[in-house]
Design a protein around this motif. Sequence first.
Motif, short mmCIF file in Angstrom:
data_model
loop_
_atom_site.label_atom_id
_atom_site.label_comp_id
_atom_site.label_asym_id
_atom_site.label_seq_id
_atom_site.Cartn_x
_atom_site.Cartn_y
_atom_site.Cartn_z
N CYS A 164 0.83 -1.19 0.00
CA CYS A 164 0.00 0.00 0.00
C CYS A 164 0.87 1.24 0.00
CB CYS A 164 -0.88 -0.02 1.25
SG CYS A 164 -2.03 1.35 1.27
N LYS A 166 -0.66 4.29 0.55
CA LYS A 166 -1.54 5.33 1.08
C LYS A 166 -0.98 5.99 2.36
CE LYS A 166 -5.32 5.25 -1.62
NZ LYS A 166 -4.68 4.66 -2.80
N PHE A 167 -0.26 5.25 3.13
CA PHE A 167 0.34 5.79 4.36
C PHE A 167 -0.67 6.49 5.28
CE2 PHE A 167 4.03 5.08 1.72
CZ PHE A 167 4.93 4.53 2.62
N CYS A 168 -1.73 5.80 5.60
CA CYS A 168 -2.61 6.29 6.67
C CYS A 168 -1.75 6.35 7.93
CB CYS A 168 -3.79 5.34 6.87
SG CYS A 168 -4.77 5.17 5.37
N PHE A 170 -2.02 5.79 10.98
CA PHE A 170 -2.13 4.80 12.06
C PHE A 170 -1.60 3.43 11.66
CE2 PHE A 170 -6.12 5.11 9.71
CZ PHE A 170 -6.24 3.82 9.23
N CYS A 171 -1.28 3.23 10.38
CA CYS A 171 -1.20 1.88 9.81
C CYS A 171 0.22 1.42 9.53
CB CYS A 171 -2.02 1.85 8.53
SG CYS A 171 -2.11 0.22 7.79
N VAL A 173 0.86 -1.23 7.51
CA VAL A 173 0.92 -2.00 6.26
C VAL A 173 1.95 -1.47 5.25
CG1 VAL A 173 -0.42 -2.62 4.19
CG2 VAL A 173 -1.32 -3.10 6.45
N PRO A 174 2.01 -0.15 5.00
CA PRO A 174 3.01 0.31 4.02
C PRO A 174 4.45 -0.04 4.43
CG PRO A 174 1.39 2.02 4.42
CD PRO A 174 1.16 0.95 5.47
N GLN A 208 -4.24 -5.63 0.13
CA GLN A 208 -4.36 -4.67 1.24
C GLN A 208 -5.11 -3.45 0.79
OE1 GLN A 208 -1.05 -6.11 1.16
NE2 GLN A 208 -1.49 -7.32 2.97
N HIS A 247 -10.11 1.08 -0.63
CA HIS A 247 -9.98 2.44 -0.09
C HIS A 247 -10.96 3.34 -0.85
CE1 HIS A 247 -8.35 6.34 0.95
NE2 HIS A 247 -7.56 5.77 1.84
N GLN A 274 -13.17 4.50 8.55
CA GLN A 274 -12.36 4.74 9.77
C GLN A 274 -12.95 5.79 10.71
OE1 GLN A 274 -10.25 2.40 9.90
NE2 GLN A 274 -9.47 2.01 7.87
N ARG A 286 -6.32 10.18 5.29
CA ARG A 286 -7.18 9.37 4.41
C ARG A 286 -7.42 10.09 3.08
NH1 ARG A 286 -7.93 4.13 5.23
NH2 ARG A 286 -10.05 4.24 4.44
FE1 SF4 Z 1 -3.03 1.35 3.25
FE2 SF4 Z 1 -5.38 0.56 4.34
FE3 SF4 Z 1 -3.18 0.84 5.87
FE4 SF4 Z 1 -4.38 3.01 4.89
S1 SF4 Z 1 -5.29 1.53 6.36
S2 SF4 Z 1 -2.16 2.59 4.89
S3 SF4 Z 1 -5.08 2.25 2.88
S4 SF4 Z 1 -3.46 -0.64 4.19
#
Ligand code: SF4
Length: 466
Positions: A164, A166-168, A170-171, A173-174, A208, A247, A274, A286
Amino acid sequence: MTKKLFIKTYGCQMNVYDSVRMADVLAPLGYRPTEQADDADMIILNTCHIREKAAEKVYSELGRLRQLQEKRTQEGGRLLLGVAGCVAQAEGEEMLRRAPQVDLVFGPQTYHRLPEMVTRVLGRVSGASGLVDTDFPAESKFDALPEEAASQGAAAFLTIQEGCDKFCTFCVVPYTRGAEFSRPVSSLLDEAKKMVATGAAEITLLGQNVNAFHGEGPDGKTWGLGRLLRALAEIDGLARLRYTTSHPRDMDDELIEAHRDLGVLMPFLHLPVQSGSDRILDAMNRRHTAEDYLRIIDRLRGARPDIALSSDFIVGFPGERDQDFADTLKLVTEVGYAQAYSFKYSPRPGTPAAAVEDQVDETVKAERLAMLQQLLNAQQLAFNQGSVGRVVPLLLERKGKFPGQLVGRSPHMQSVHVQAPDRLLGKIVQVEIEGAHANSLSGRVQTDIFTSDHDMAAPSREIRTA
Ligand code: SF4
Ligand code: 5AD
Protein backbone atom coordinates in the motif's frame (compact mmCIF):
# COMPACT_ATOMS: atom_id res chain seq x y z
CA MET A 1 10.39 -38.95 2.75
CA THR A 2 7.20 -37.25 3.87
CA LYS A 3 7.46 -34.59 6.53
CA LYS A 4 4.66 -32.80 8.24
CA LEU A 5 4.03 -29.09 8.02
CA PHE A 6 1.79 -27.16 10.38
CA ILE A 7 0.98 -23.55 9.50
CA LYS A 8 -0.86 -21.41 12.00
CA THR A 9 -2.41 -18.42 10.25
CA TYR A 10 -3.28 -15.17 11.95
CA GLY A 11 -5.02 -12.10 10.60
CA CYS A 12 -6.39 -11.34 7.21
CA GLN A 13 -7.35 -13.41 4.17
CA MET A 14 -4.09 -12.37 2.53
CA ASN A 15 -2.33 -14.47 5.12
CA VAL A 16 -4.70 -17.38 4.54
CA TYR A 17 -3.83 -17.22 0.85
CA ASP A 18 -0.10 -16.90 1.60
CA SER A 19 -0.25 -19.95 3.88
CA VAL A 20 -1.72 -22.02 1.04
CA ARG A 21 1.11 -20.82 -1.19
CA MET A 22 3.75 -21.67 1.43
CA ALA A 23 2.37 -25.20 1.67
CA ASP A 24 2.54 -25.40 -2.14
CA VAL A 25 6.18 -24.31 -2.39
CA LEU A 26 7.23 -26.70 0.37
CA ALA A 27 5.48 -29.73 -1.17
CA PRO A 28 8.46 -30.56 -3.46
CA LEU A 29 10.64 -30.80 -0.34
CA GLY A 30 8.34 -33.53 0.97
CA TYR A 31 6.26 -31.44 3.36
CA ARG A 32 2.58 -32.33 3.64
CA PRO A 33 0.12 -30.25 5.66
CA THR A 34 -1.01 -31.54 9.05
CA GLU A 35 -3.72 -30.26 11.36
CA GLN A 36 -1.70 -31.12 14.48
CA ALA A 37 1.18 -29.03 15.72
CA ASP A 38 2.28 -31.91 18.00
CA ASP A 39 3.53 -34.20 15.26
CA ALA A 40 4.80 -31.56 12.83
CA ASP A 41 8.37 -31.45 11.50
CA MET A 42 8.01 -27.78 10.73
CA ILE A 43 5.74 -25.18 12.28
CA ILE A 44 5.22 -21.82 10.63
CA LEU A 45 3.42 -18.99 12.37
CA ASN A 46 2.04 -16.74 9.66
CA THR A 47 1.59 -13.59 11.69
CA CYS A 48 -0.41 -10.38 11.56
CA HIS A 49 0.70 -7.02 12.90
CA ILE A 50 -2.51 -5.05 12.65
CA ARG A 51 -3.84 -5.74 16.14
CA GLU A 52 -2.58 -4.56 19.47
CA LYS A 53 0.30 -6.44 21.10
CA ALA A 54 0.61 -8.64 18.02
CA ALA A 55 4.33 -9.18 18.51
CA GLU A 56 3.93 -10.05 22.20
CA LYS A 57 1.35 -12.70 21.32
CA VAL A 58 3.73 -14.25 18.81
CA TYR A 59 6.53 -14.34 21.40
CA SER A 60 4.34 -16.13 23.92
CA GLU A 61 3.26 -18.66 21.28
CA LEU A 62 6.95 -19.20 20.46
CA GLY A 63 7.60 -19.78 24.15
CA ARG A 64 5.02 -22.59 24.14
CA LEU A 65 6.41 -24.08 20.94
CA ARG A 66 9.90 -24.06 22.36
CA GLN A 67 8.89 -26.83 24.77
CA LEU A 68 7.61 -28.93 21.89
CA GLN A 69 10.85 -28.28 20.03
CA GLU A 70 13.01 -29.25 23.00
CA LYS A 71 11.04 -32.46 23.53
CA ARG A 72 11.58 -33.36 19.88
CA THR A 73 15.32 -32.74 20.17
CA GLN A 74 15.49 -34.97 23.27
CA GLU A 75 13.80 -37.70 21.25
CA GLY A 76 16.51 -37.34 18.61
CA GLY A 77 14.28 -35.51 16.12
CA ARG A 78 14.14 -31.96 14.86
CA LEU A 79 11.33 -29.48 14.71
CA LEU A 80 11.86 -26.40 12.55
CA LEU A 81 10.20 -23.20 13.70
CA GLY A 82 9.47 -20.44 11.22
CA VAL A 83 7.81 -17.07 11.64
CA ALA A 84 6.30 -15.45 8.56
CA GLY A 85 4.02 -12.49 7.89
CA CYS A 86 3.97 -8.94 9.09
CA VAL A 87 5.32 -9.46 12.62
CA ALA A 88 8.31 -11.25 11.10
CA GLN A 89 8.79 -8.36 8.71
CA ALA A 90 8.56 -5.78 11.48
CA GLU A 91 10.75 -7.61 14.02
CA GLY A 92 13.43 -9.06 11.72
CA GLU A 93 16.69 -9.77 13.57
CA GLU A 94 15.14 -8.72 16.85
CA MET A 95 13.03 -11.86 16.74
CA LEU A 96 16.11 -14.10 16.81
CA ARG A 97 17.45 -12.17 19.78
CA ARG A 98 14.26 -12.59 21.76
CA ALA A 99 13.40 -16.08 20.56
CA PRO A 100 16.69 -17.80 19.60
CA GLN A 101 14.90 -21.12 19.10
CA VAL A 102 13.39 -19.79 15.88
CA ASP A 103 14.99 -21.20 12.72
CA LEU A 104 13.50 -18.86 10.14
CA VAL A 105 12.17 -15.32 10.18
CA PHE A 106 10.83 -14.27 6.79
CA GLY A 107 8.66 -11.48 5.47
CA PRO A 108 5.64 -11.57 3.16
CA GLN A 109 7.70 -10.80 0.04
CA THR A 110 10.00 -13.79 0.35
CA TYR A 111 7.76 -16.87 0.30
CA HIS A 112 9.00 -18.03 -3.08
CA ARG A 113 12.47 -18.36 -1.53
CA LEU A 114 11.18 -20.60 1.26
CA PRO A 115 12.42 -23.93 -0.14
CA GLU A 116 15.93 -22.51 -0.42
CA MET A 117 15.77 -21.10 3.12
CA VAL A 118 14.52 -24.41 4.54
CA THR A 119 17.23 -26.34 2.72
CA ARG A 120 19.87 -23.99 4.11
CA VAL A 121 18.54 -24.28 7.64
CA LEU A 122 18.35 -28.07 7.42
CA GLY A 123 21.99 -28.10 6.32
CA ARG A 124 22.97 -26.49 9.59
CA VAL A 125 23.23 -28.23 12.90
CA SER A 126 20.27 -28.05 15.19
CA GLY A 127 20.67 -25.07 17.52
CA ALA A 128 22.63 -22.91 15.07
CA SER A 129 21.34 -19.38 14.88
CA GLY A 130 18.33 -18.80 12.64
CA LEU A 131 17.97 -17.18 9.27
CA VAL A 132 16.32 -13.85 8.59
CA ASP A 133 14.92 -12.76 5.22
CA THR A 134 12.84 -9.62 5.29
CA ASP A 135 13.91 -8.16 1.96
CA PHE A 136 11.62 -6.57 -0.53
CA PRO A 137 13.16 -8.23 -3.56
CA ALA A 138 13.06 -6.59 -6.97
CA GLU A 139 11.51 -9.69 -8.52
CA SER A 140 7.90 -10.33 -7.66
CA LYS A 141 7.24 -13.29 -5.44
CA PHE A 142 4.20 -14.06 -7.60
CA ASP A 143 6.33 -14.56 -10.72
CA ALA A 144 8.60 -16.87 -8.81
CA LEU A 145 5.93 -18.89 -7.02
CA PRO A 146 4.86 -22.12 -8.71
CA GLU A 147 1.32 -22.52 -9.96
CA GLU A 148 -1.05 -23.17 -7.14
CA ALA A 149 -1.50 -26.89 -6.58
CA ALA A 150 -4.09 -27.47 -3.89
CA SER A 151 -7.76 -26.72 -4.46
CA GLN A 152 -9.16 -24.13 -2.10
CA GLY A 153 -12.68 -25.51 -2.42
CA ALA A 154 -15.88 -23.73 -3.39
CA ALA A 155 -14.93 -20.31 -2.02
CA ALA A 156 -11.40 -19.46 -3.14
CA PHE A 157 -9.13 -16.46 -2.58
CA LEU A 158 -6.88 -14.87 -5.15
CA THR A 159 -4.33 -12.22 -4.22
CA ILE A 160 -4.21 -9.65 -7.02
CA GLN A 161 -2.16 -6.91 -5.40
CA GLU A 162 -0.08 -6.41 -2.31
CA GLY A 163 1.24 -3.54 -0.31
CA CYS A 164 0.00 0.00 0.00
CA ASP A 165 1.17 3.50 -0.86
CA LYS A 166 -1.54 5.33 1.08
CA PHE A 167 0.34 5.79 4.36
CA CYS A 168 -2.61 6.29 6.67
CA THR A 169 -0.94 7.64 9.77
CA PHE A 170 -2.13 4.80 12.06
CA CYS A 171 -1.20 1.88 9.81
CA VAL A 172 1.83 -0.42 9.60
CA VAL A 173 0.92 -2.00 6.26
CA PRO A 174 3.01 0.31 4.02
CA TYR A 175 6.01 -0.58 6.20
CA THR A 176 5.41 -4.34 6.57
CA ARG A 177 3.99 -5.17 3.14
CA GLY A 178 5.84 -2.51 1.22
CA ALA A 179 4.91 -0.49 -1.83
CA GLU A 180 1.82 -1.20 -3.88
CA PHE A 181 2.35 -3.94 -6.42
CA SER A 182 -0.23 -5.37 -8.85
CA ARG A 183 0.00 -8.73 -10.58
CA PRO A 184 -0.35 -8.96 -14.37
CA VAL A 185 -3.86 -9.67 -15.61
CA SER A 186 -3.02 -12.74 -17.71
CA SER A 187 -1.58 -14.69 -14.79
CA LEU A 188 -4.60 -13.73 -12.66
CA LEU A 189 -7.00 -14.98 -15.34
CA ASP A 190 -5.06 -18.24 -15.62
CA GLU A 191 -5.06 -18.76 -11.88
CA ALA A 192 -8.75 -17.95 -11.58
CA LYS A 193 -9.59 -20.45 -14.36
CA LYS A 194 -7.64 -23.13 -12.53
CA MET A 195 -9.48 -22.35 -9.32
CA VAL A 196 -12.81 -22.77 -11.10
CA ALA A 197 -11.60 -26.01 -12.70
CA THR A 198 -10.73 -27.35 -9.23
CA GLY A 199 -14.11 -26.52 -7.71
CA ALA A 200 -14.29 -22.80 -6.98
CA ALA A 201 -17.75 -21.29 -7.46
CA GLU A 202 -16.74 -18.03 -5.80
CA ILE A 203 -13.48 -16.10 -5.96
CA THR A 204 -12.61 -13.28 -3.60
CA LEU A 205 -9.90 -10.99 -4.94
CA LEU A 206 -7.52 -9.94 -2.20
CA GLY A 207 -5.18 -7.06 -1.59
CA GLN A 208 -4.36 -4.67 1.24
CA ASN A 209 -5.63 -1.96 -1.05
CA VAL A 210 -7.33 -4.13 -3.62
CA ASN A 211 -9.07 -1.41 -5.60
CA ALA A 212 -5.78 0.39 -6.17
CA PHE A 213 -5.12 -2.54 -8.52
CA HIS A 214 -3.40 -1.41 -11.71
CA GLY A 215 -2.06 -4.55 -13.36
CA GLU A 216 -0.63 -4.92 -16.81
CA GLY A 217 -3.35 -6.12 -19.18
CA PRO A 218 -2.88 -8.59 -22.04
CA ASP A 219 -3.14 -5.56 -24.36
CA GLY A 220 -0.10 -3.96 -22.74
CA LYS A 221 -2.25 -1.27 -21.12
CA THR A 222 -2.80 -0.80 -17.41
CA TRP A 223 -6.04 -2.34 -16.20
CA GLY A 224 -7.95 -1.20 -13.15
CA LEU A 225 -10.03 -3.44 -10.91
CA GLY A 226 -13.29 -2.75 -12.78
CA ARG A 227 -11.77 -4.00 -16.02
CA LEU A 228 -10.27 -7.04 -14.31
CA LEU A 229 -13.65 -7.92 -12.78
CA ARG A 230 -15.27 -7.74 -16.22
CA ALA A 231 -12.74 -10.21 -17.61
CA LEU A 232 -13.09 -12.55 -14.63
CA ALA A 233 -16.88 -12.44 -14.92
CA GLU A 234 -16.54 -14.12 -18.33
CA ILE A 235 -15.05 -17.29 -16.83
CA ASP A 236 -17.46 -20.16 -17.35
CA GLY A 237 -18.60 -21.77 -14.12
CA LEU A 238 -17.58 -18.85 -11.92
CA ALA A 239 -20.77 -17.86 -10.11
CA ARG A 240 -19.57 -15.23 -7.66
CA LEU A 241 -16.93 -12.54 -7.40
CA ARG A 242 -15.96 -10.41 -4.43
CA TYR A 243 -12.98 -8.20 -3.55
CA THR A 244 -11.51 -6.84 -0.35
CA THR A 245 -10.19 -4.49 1.14
CA SER A 246 -10.84 -1.21 -0.64
CA HIS A 247 -9.98 2.44 -0.09
CA PRO A 248 -12.66 5.08 -0.84
CA ARG A 249 -10.25 7.09 -2.98
CA ASP A 250 -9.83 4.19 -5.39
CA MET A 251 -13.56 3.64 -6.03
CA ASP A 252 -13.38 4.86 -9.64
CA ASP A 253 -16.18 5.05 -12.24
CA GLU A 254 -15.14 1.81 -13.91
CA LEU A 255 -15.41 -0.07 -10.65
CA ILE A 256 -18.78 1.40 -9.76
CA GLU A 257 -20.00 0.50 -13.27
CA ALA A 258 -18.83 -3.07 -12.70
CA HIS A 259 -21.23 -3.19 -9.74
CA ARG A 260 -23.98 -1.98 -12.06
CA ASP A 261 -23.28 -4.41 -14.88
CA LEU A 262 -21.96 -7.67 -13.44
CA GLY A 263 -24.50 -10.03 -11.90
CA VAL A 264 -21.69 -12.25 -10.63
CA LEU A 265 -20.21 -9.39 -8.60
CA MET A 266 -21.86 -9.90 -5.23
CA PRO A 267 -23.86 -7.00 -3.77
CA PHE A 268 -21.62 -6.50 -0.75
CA LEU A 269 -18.71 -4.14 -0.25
CA HIS A 270 -16.29 -3.68 2.61
CA LEU A 271 -15.29 -0.03 2.26
CA PRO A 272 -13.54 1.21 5.40
CA VAL A 273 -14.08 4.85 6.33
CA GLN A 274 -12.36 4.74 9.77
CA SER A 275 -13.99 7.97 11.02
CA GLY A 276 -16.86 10.31 10.21
CA SER A 277 -14.96 13.46 11.22
CA ASP A 278 -13.19 15.48 8.54
CA ARG A 279 -10.65 16.69 11.07
CA ILE A 280 -9.74 13.13 12.04
CA LEU A 281 -9.85 11.86 8.46
CA ASP A 282 -7.34 14.56 7.63
CA ALA A 283 -5.11 13.64 10.58
CA MET A 284 -5.33 10.01 9.46
CA ASN A 285 -4.15 11.08 5.99
CA ARG A 286 -7.18 9.37 4.41
CA ARG A 287 -7.37 12.19 1.86
CA HIS A 288 -11.15 12.31 1.60
CA THR A 289 -13.97 13.87 3.60
CA ALA A 290 -17.03 12.26 5.16
CA GLU A 291 -19.08 13.89 2.41
CA ASP A 292 -16.85 12.34 -0.29
CA TYR A 293 -17.46 8.93 1.27
CA LEU A 294 -21.22 9.42 1.46
CA ARG A 295 -21.26 10.47 -2.18
CA ILE A 296 -19.44 7.27 -3.16
CA ILE A 297 -22.00 5.23 -1.20
CA ASP A 298 -24.80 7.04 -3.04
CA ARG A 299 -23.24 6.26 -6.39
CA LEU A 300 -22.74 2.61 -5.45
CA ARG A 301 -26.37 2.36 -4.40
CA GLY A 302 -27.42 4.04 -7.61
CA ALA A 303 -25.45 1.42 -9.54
CA ARG A 304 -26.57 -1.54 -7.47
CA PRO A 305 -29.54 -0.73 -5.25
CA ASP A 306 -29.29 -3.95 -3.18
CA ILE A 307 -25.62 -3.43 -2.26
CA ALA A 308 -24.87 -3.98 1.44
CA LEU A 309 -22.02 -2.16 3.10
CA SER A 310 -19.36 -2.90 5.65
CA SER A 311 -16.59 -0.75 7.11
CA ASP A 312 -13.77 -0.51 9.61
CA PHE A 313 -13.77 2.19 12.29
CA ILE A 314 -11.11 3.43 14.65
CA VAL A 315 -12.22 5.25 17.80
CA GLY A 316 -9.92 7.30 19.99
CA PHE A 317 -7.51 8.31 17.25
CA PRO A 318 -5.10 10.94 18.69
CA GLY A 319 -6.90 14.26 19.03
CA GLU A 320 -10.41 12.77 18.63
CA ARG A 321 -12.88 14.90 20.58
CA ASP A 322 -16.51 14.24 21.50
CA GLN A 323 -17.67 16.14 18.43
CA ASP A 324 -15.47 14.06 16.12
CA PHE A 325 -16.87 10.89 17.61
CA ALA A 326 -20.40 12.26 17.26
CA ASP A 327 -19.63 12.79 13.56
CA THR A 328 -18.69 9.13 13.27
CA LEU A 329 -22.00 8.05 14.83
CA LYS A 330 -23.79 10.40 12.44
CA LEU A 331 -22.07 8.89 9.42
CA VAL A 332 -22.92 5.36 10.60
CA THR A 333 -26.56 6.37 10.98
CA GLU A 334 -26.59 7.91 7.51
CA VAL A 335 -25.02 4.92 5.77
CA GLY A 336 -26.70 2.03 7.60
CA TYR A 337 -24.22 -0.85 7.62
CA ALA A 338 -24.92 -4.56 7.17
CA GLN A 339 -21.86 -5.29 9.30
CA ALA A 340 -18.67 -3.56 10.44
CA TYR A 341 -15.50 -3.87 12.45
CA SER A 342 -14.48 -1.31 15.04
CA PHE A 343 -11.31 -0.89 17.02
CA LYS A 344 -9.80 1.29 19.70
CA TYR A 345 -6.85 3.17 18.27
CA SER A 346 -3.61 1.59 19.39
CA PRO A 347 -0.26 3.14 18.52
CA ARG A 348 1.98 1.18 16.16
CA PRO A 349 5.64 2.01 16.71
CA GLY A 350 7.11 3.80 13.72
CA THR A 351 3.80 5.19 12.42
CA PRO A 352 3.24 8.97 12.53
CA ALA A 353 0.12 8.86 14.75
CA ALA A 354 2.00 6.96 17.45
CA ALA A 355 4.27 9.98 17.97
CA VAL A 356 1.41 12.46 18.46
CA GLU A 357 1.19 13.87 22.00
CA ASP A 358 -2.57 14.19 22.12
CA GLN A 359 -3.42 10.52 22.77
CA VAL A 360 -6.96 9.74 23.93
CA ASP A 361 -7.54 8.29 27.35
CA GLU A 362 -8.15 4.50 27.38
CA THR A 363 -11.42 4.78 29.28
CA VAL A 364 -12.74 7.31 26.77
CA LYS A 365 -11.74 4.97 23.94
CA ALA A 366 -13.56 2.09 25.63
CA GLU A 367 -16.72 4.16 26.11
CA ARG A 368 -16.73 5.31 22.51
CA LEU A 369 -16.11 1.80 21.23
CA ALA A 370 -19.03 0.46 23.28
CA MET A 371 -21.35 3.16 21.94
CA LEU A 372 -20.29 2.65 18.35
CA GLN A 373 -20.59 -1.12 18.60
CA GLN A 374 -24.04 -0.84 20.07
CA LEU A 375 -25.15 1.19 17.05
CA LEU A 376 -23.40 -1.10 14.55
CA ASN A 377 -24.79 -4.25 16.18
CA ALA A 378 -28.30 -2.84 16.04
CA GLN A 379 -27.85 -2.06 12.35
CA GLN A 380 -26.50 -5.53 11.67
CA LEU A 381 -29.40 -7.20 13.46
CA ALA A 382 -31.91 -5.03 11.59
CA PHE A 383 -30.23 -5.88 8.31
CA ASN A 384 -30.35 -9.60 9.11
CA GLN A 385 -33.98 -9.41 10.20
CA GLY A 386 -34.79 -7.75 6.89
CA SER A 387 -33.68 -10.97 5.16
CA VAL A 388 -36.30 -13.13 6.87
CA GLY A 389 -38.87 -14.44 4.40
CA ARG A 390 -36.59 -13.87 1.39
CA VAL A 391 -35.26 -16.60 -0.83
CA VAL A 392 -31.54 -16.21 -1.42
CA PRO A 393 -28.88 -18.21 -3.25
CA LEU A 394 -26.51 -19.74 -0.75
CA LEU A 395 -23.05 -21.13 -1.51
CA LEU A 396 -22.68 -24.05 0.90
CA GLU A 397 -19.10 -23.81 2.12
CA ARG A 398 -18.68 -26.03 5.18
CA LYS A 399 -20.27 -28.34 7.70
CA GLY A 400 -21.97 -26.79 10.70
CA LYS A 401 -21.58 -27.72 14.36
CA PHE A 402 -24.61 -30.00 14.40
CA PRO A 403 -25.15 -33.23 12.46
CA GLY A 404 -26.75 -32.68 9.06
CA GLN A 405 -26.06 -28.96 9.19
CA LEU A 406 -24.26 -27.01 6.49
CA VAL A 407 -23.20 -23.37 6.51
CA GLY A 408 -23.18 -21.11 3.51
CA ARG A 409 -22.88 -17.48 2.55
CA SER A 410 -25.62 -15.31 1.15
CA PRO A 411 -24.78 -12.77 -1.57
CA HIS A 412 -24.64 -10.22 1.29
CA MET A 413 -21.93 -12.22 3.13
CA GLN A 414 -24.30 -13.40 5.83
CA SER A 415 -23.58 -16.85 7.28
CA VAL A 416 -26.67 -19.02 6.92
CA HIS A 417 -27.22 -22.38 8.66
CA VAL A 418 -29.36 -24.98 6.91
CA GLN A 419 -30.13 -28.68 7.19
CA ALA A 420 -28.78 -30.25 4.02
CA PRO A 421 -26.96 -33.40 2.89
CA ASP A 422 -23.17 -33.25 2.56
CA ARG A 423 -23.39 -33.84 -1.19
CA LEU A 424 -24.56 -30.24 -1.52
CA LEU A 425 -21.26 -28.88 -0.16
CA GLY A 426 -19.73 -26.56 -2.72
CA LYS A 427 -23.07 -26.03 -4.47
CA ILE A 428 -25.33 -23.03 -4.65
CA VAL A 429 -28.86 -23.68 -3.42
CA GLN A 430 -31.94 -21.50 -3.03
CA VAL A 431 -32.73 -21.01 0.63
CA GLU A 432 -35.66 -19.37 2.32
CA ILE A 433 -34.45 -17.36 5.31
CA GLU A 434 -36.43 -18.24 8.44
CA GLY A 435 -34.50 -16.86 11.38
CA ALA A 436 -32.15 -13.95 12.05
CA HIS A 437 -29.56 -13.48 14.78
CA ALA A 438 -26.88 -10.87 15.32
CA ASN A 439 -24.20 -12.84 13.46
CA SER A 440 -25.99 -15.45 11.40
CA LEU A 441 -29.21 -16.56 9.78
CA SER A 442 -31.03 -19.85 9.54
CA GLY A 443 -32.99 -21.07 6.57
CA ARG A 444 -34.58 -23.92 4.66
CA VAL A 445 -33.26 -25.30 1.38
CA GLN A 446 -35.86 -24.93 -1.34
CA THR A 447 -34.23 -26.80 -4.16
CA ASP A 448 -31.77 -29.62 -4.03
CA ILE A 449 -32.03 -31.17 -7.44
CA PHE A 450 -28.95 -30.37 -9.47
CA THR A 451 -27.75 -31.42 -12.81
CA SER A 452 -24.22 -30.11 -12.47
CA ASP A 453 -22.03 -28.11 -10.13
CA HIS A 454 -23.34 -24.74 -9.06
CA ASP A 455 -25.62 -24.46 -12.05
CA MET A 456 -29.02 -23.77 -10.51
CA ALA A 457 -29.03 -20.69 -8.47
CA ALA A 458 -25.92 -19.02 -9.76
CA PRO A 459 -26.91 -15.45 -10.45
CA SER A 460 -27.18 -15.08 -14.17
CA ARG A 461 -24.71 -12.85 -15.90
CA GLU A 462 -27.44 -10.38 -16.80
CA ILE A 463 -30.04 -10.73 -14.09
CA ARG A 464 -29.22 -9.67 -10.58
CA THR A 465 -30.26 -11.37 -7.41
CA ALA A 466 -32.95 -9.70 -5.34
FE1 SF4 B 1 -3.03 1.35 3.25
FE2 SF4 B 1 -5.38 0.56 4.34
FE3 SF4 B 1 -3.18 0.84 5.87
FE4 SF4 B 1 -4.38 3.01 4.89
S1 SF4 B 1 -5.29 1.53 6.36
S2 SF4 B 1 -2.16 2.59 4.89
S3 SF4 B 1 -5.08 2.25 2.88
S4 SF4 B 1 -3.46 -0.64 4.19
N1 5AD C 1 -5.17 0.98 15.72
C1 5AD C 1 -6.43 0.52 15.62
N2 5AD C 1 -6.94 -0.04 14.52
C2 5AD C 1 -6.13 -0.13 13.45
N3 5AD C 1 -6.35 -0.64 12.22
C3 5AD C 1 -5.21 -0.52 11.52
N4 5AD C 1 -4.25 0.03 12.25
C4 5AD C 1 -4.80 0.30 13.47
C5 5AD C 1 -4.32 0.89 14.67
N5 5AD C 1 -3.08 1.36 14.76
C6 5AD C 1 -7.64 -1.12 11.77
C7 5AD C 1 -8.20 -0.22 10.65
C8 5AD C 1 -8.03 -1.08 9.43
C9 5AD C 1 -8.22 -2.46 10.00
C10 5AD C 1 -7.72 -3.59 9.17
O1 5AD C 1 -7.52 -2.42 11.24
O2 5AD C 1 -9.56 0.05 10.90
O3 5AD C 1 -8.96 -0.78 8.41
